[in-house]
Write a protein that holds these residues in place. Sequence first.
Motif, mmCIF file in Angstrom:
data_model
loop_
_atom_site.group_PDB
_atom_site.id
_atom_site.type_symbol
_atom_site.label_atom_id
_atom_site.label_comp_id
_atom_site.label_asym_id
_atom_site.label_seq_id
_atom_site.Cartn_x
_atom_site.Cartn_y
_atom_site.Cartn_z
ATOM 1 N N ILE A 278 -6.955 -17.810 -3.832
ATOM 2 C CA ILE A 278 -6.570 -16.771 -4.198
ATOM 3 C C ILE A 278 -5.410 -17.187 -5.353
ATOM 4 O O ILE A 278 -4.895 -16.274 -6.252
ATOM 5 N N LYS A 279 -4.703 -18.265 -4.722
ATOM 6 C CA LYS A 279 -3.903 -18.788 -5.773
ATOM 7 C C LYS A 279 -4.387 -19.388 -7.186
ATOM 8 O O LYS A 279 -4.035 -18.939 -8.261
ATOM 9 N N VAL A 280 -5.726 -19.855 -7.033
ATOM 10 C CA VAL A 280 -6.559 -20.270 -8.225
ATOM 11 C C VAL A 280 -6.840 -18.987 -9.028
ATOM 12 O O VAL A 280 -6.737 -18.886 -10.285
ATOM 13 N N PHE A 281 -7.041 -18.045 -8.401
ATOM 14 C CA PHE A 281 -7.683 -16.797 -9.015
ATOM 15 C C PHE A 281 -6.772 -15.849 -9.545
ATOM 16 O O PHE A 281 -6.780 -14.955 -10.314
ATOM 17 N N GLY A 282 -5.388 -16.078 -9.237
ATOM 18 C CA GLY A 282 -3.953 -15.411 -9.873
ATOM 19 C C GLY A 282 -3.831 -14.274 -9.064
ATOM 20 O O GLY A 282 -2.992 -13.467 -9.475
ATOM 21 N N CYS A 283 -4.276 -14.293 -7.818
ATOM 22 C CA CYS A 283 -3.588 -12.868 -6.783
ATOM 23 C C CYS A 283 -2.308 -13.419 -6.080
ATOM 24 O O CYS A 283 -2.016 -14.425 -5.711
ATOM 25 N N THR A 284 -1.709 -12.343 -6.085
ATOM 26 C CA THR A 284 -0.436 -12.644 -5.533
ATOM 27 C C THR A 284 -0.116 -11.691 -4.064
ATOM 28 O O THR A 284 0.963 -11.554 -3.623
ATOM 29 N N SER A 285 -0.882 -10.497 -4.058
ATOM 30 C CA SER A 285 -0.440 -9.279 -3.149
ATOM 31 C C SER A 285 -0.694 -9.977 -1.492
ATOM 32 O O SER A 285 -1.633 -10.699 -1.200
ATOM 33 N N GLN B 145 -9.476 -4.671 2.939
ATOM 34 C CA GLN B 145 -8.306 -5.167 2.462
ATOM 35 C C GLN B 145 -8.344 -5.758 0.989
ATOM 36 O O GLN B 145 -7.480 -6.066 0.421
ATOM 37 N N MET B 146 -9.507 -5.330 0.506
ATOM 38 C CA MET B 146 -9.848 -5.801 -1.046
ATOM 39 C C MET B 146 -8.511 -5.173 -1.992
ATOM 40 O O MET B 146 -8.903 -3.827 -1.983
ATOM 41 N N PRO B 147 -7.692 -5.888 -2.728
ATOM 42 C CA PRO B 147 -6.749 -5.092 -3.521
ATOM 43 C C PRO B 147 -7.557 -4.599 -4.752
ATOM 44 O O PRO B 147 -8.200 -5.382 -5.470
ATOM 45 N N PRO B 148 -7.425 -3.425 -5.090
ATOM 46 C CA PRO B 148 -8.356 -2.736 -6.243
ATOM 47 C C PRO B 148 -7.933 -3.476 -7.445
ATOM 48 O O PRO B 148 -8.629 -3.689 -8.312
ATOM 49 N N GLU B 149 -6.492 -3.856 -7.628
ATOM 50 C CA GLU B 149 -6.045 -4.407 -8.865
ATOM 51 C C GLU B 149 -6.515 -5.730 -8.989
ATOM 52 O O GLU B 149 -6.390 -6.412 -10.002
#
Length: 266
Positions: free
Chosen positions: A124-131, A210-214
């Motif tokens: 998720i860090k590679v994908f750019g997710c932070t939440s 838990q999938m963040p819509p954003e």
Amino acid sequence: MARKTSFYYSFLVLPPAQRHAIIAVWDFCRAVDDAVDEPQQGTGAEAVQFWRAELARCYDGTAPHTEQGRRLQPFIAALDLPRQAFADVIDGVAMDLDRHRYDTFADLFEYCRRVASAVGLICIKVFGCTSDRARDYALNLGVALQLTNILRDIKDDLSRGRVYLPLDDLRAAGCTVDDLVRGEVTTPVRRLLEFECRRAREFYAKASAQMPPEDRRRLVAAEIMRAVYFETLTRIERRGYDVFASRTRVPRPRQALIAFKQWLWT
């Protein structure tokens, strides 16, 4: 990246920079696992020590000794990849050296968290997710994928003397390790595997919740992994929980179709 991996099609949908980073992460973690399972030189414990040192070299800025380390190192600072997650992967793989049974699901959960969820936290860090929701998604999806792996690979693991299914669950189902070794889907074996499949489904459901819509577009590769592995789980159920006759696989054309549908949906 070998085409035979179940992650192959999920990686194809990534932009080139992310794809190269994910492949570097995957290859590093795969090398750790292979080195401990089938050490080419020395013992598994020595292999663990080597990869701990290699991880330190990757993060300390010194020259890694392996091709996998050299490919991974540039992405560590560029993407702020979490060192602890890589350390957790090594710790999880090391558990296979001296632990061939798990008494409770709590014990098995810790193993799954290390060998699978930790990889998800890197991804998720590679994908750019932070939440925080993305972290919860990665944690639950990692457990779901690893439980599916465990169910699919029961026969292979038994050949190595390993039983990952919690012994508490075997006892509750009236099943023994010897029952699994015999490779027959008796009523107790079916009861056990049905229960474990339900548990895996629960973790898939938790991940989806838990999938963040954003971050839906950012997580398209992870969603392809989820869908392919969920298909594997479904096929285990459809074949009456017979994980002994042959390894349950999702054919390549079906994987490609699943990937395409997930890509369209996101």
